[in-house]
Enzyme design. Structure first.
Site, PDB file in Angstrom:
ATOM      1  N   TYR A  34       1.185  -8.044 -55.020  1.00 42.00           N
ATOM      2  CA  TYR A  34       2.296  -7.434 -55.757  1.00 42.00           C
ATOM      3  C   TYR A  34       3.530  -8.312 -55.668  1.00 42.00           C
ATOM      4  O   TYR A  34       4.207  -8.566 -56.674  1.00 42.00           O
ATOM      5  CB  TYR A  34       2.596  -6.039 -55.205  1.00 42.00           C
ATOM      6  N   GLU A  56       8.650   4.293 -58.853  1.00 45.52           N
ATOM      7  CA  GLU A  56       9.839   4.114 -58.028  1.00 45.52           C
ATOM      8  C   GLU A  56      10.376   5.466 -57.583  1.00 45.52           C
ATOM      9  O   GLU A  56      10.871   5.615 -56.465  1.00 45.52           O
ATOM     10  CB  GLU A  56      10.919   3.332 -58.783  1.00 45.52           C
ATOM     11  N   TRP A  64       6.644   1.383 -49.938  1.00 40.60           N
ATOM     12  CA  TRP A  64       6.106   0.959 -51.222  1.00 40.60           C
ATOM     13  C   TRP A  64       4.605   0.710 -51.146  1.00 40.60           C
ATOM     14  O   TRP A  64       3.883   0.946 -52.119  1.00 40.60           O
ATOM     15  CB  TRP A  64       6.840  -0.283 -51.715  1.00 40.60           C
TER      16      TRP A  64
END
Length: 216
Positions: A34, A56, A64
């Site tokens: 990522y 988000e 995350w």
């Protein structure tokens, strides 16, 4: 991904000791991929942008990497974040999602994602797109600052505050200035890779090679 939840906060001393370390994600293949291939790379298209905003929002208060591991399931249960399809979700769909252990089961975040899809459809009905709206708040690339540590990276900016305000005006939810800035990072409106990041160094080497080739 907000910088509050970056697992590896770098310092100048760290950068001297390990100049090849990523901004975040070392040690986890999914996280490092990522970092290398998605974070800070421009994203366009209604489904892709709706997905970034939704994820988000779901990440708020969590790491995350948790969201990344659940992203395939999120894409499945939210029909690829197709705005028209998600906008049609009703109470039964919300309850179905609340019962799915593969995703983050938070009623407010799930309902906000449905409402945000409806806001995208409303934009389309008025002849506008989410892509146009979001990218109208992209800062001037010439003003890009390449920070040395994550401590220097802002949690929000004037642009993210304005973007948040504009999205809320259109009916979007769960998109404060900090979440809006994380979305700007995720969608490539800003590129906050650190100065010593291997992604930045690799780009610099490629540009130098291109320049040398042109000169030759």
């Amino acid at each position: 991904m907000t910088t509050d939840h970056v697992t590896e906060t770098r310092t100048a001393a760290d950068d001297d000791a390990a100049p090849a370390a990523r901004c975040f994600g070392d040690g986890d293949p999914l996280y490092s991929a990522y970092h290398d291939d998605e974070w800070g790379v421009p994203v366009h298209g209604e489904q892709a942008l709706l997905e970034r905003i939704a994820l988000e929002g779901f990440q708020s208060g969590l790491s995350w990497i948790t969201v990344l591991r659940k992203r395939p399931a999120f894409r499945e249960v939210f029909d690829g974040f197709d705005p028209e399809r998600v906008a049609a979700f009703g109470p039964d769909d919300v309850e179905r999602l609340l019962g799915d252990a593969r995703i983050i089961r938070n009623r407010m975040k799930i309902e906000a994602t449905v409402d945000n899809a409806r806001a995208v459809v409303a934009l389309h009905d008025s002849g506008r797109t989410l892509d146009e709206l979001i990218w109208s708040f992209a800062p001037d690339p010439a003003l890009q600052v390449r920070h040395a540590t994550f401590g220097d990276v802002p949690a929000w900016t004037a642009e993210s505050k304005a973007l948040s305000k504009a999205l809320k005006k259109e009916g979007f939810r769960f998109i404060g200035p900090t979440t809006a800035y994380a979305a700007m990072q995720a969608c490539g409106l800003v590129d906050d890779h650190l100065a010593t990041c291997p992604v930045v160094l690799s780009r610099a080497r490629a540009e130098d090679a291109d320049s040398a080739g042109s000169a030759g």
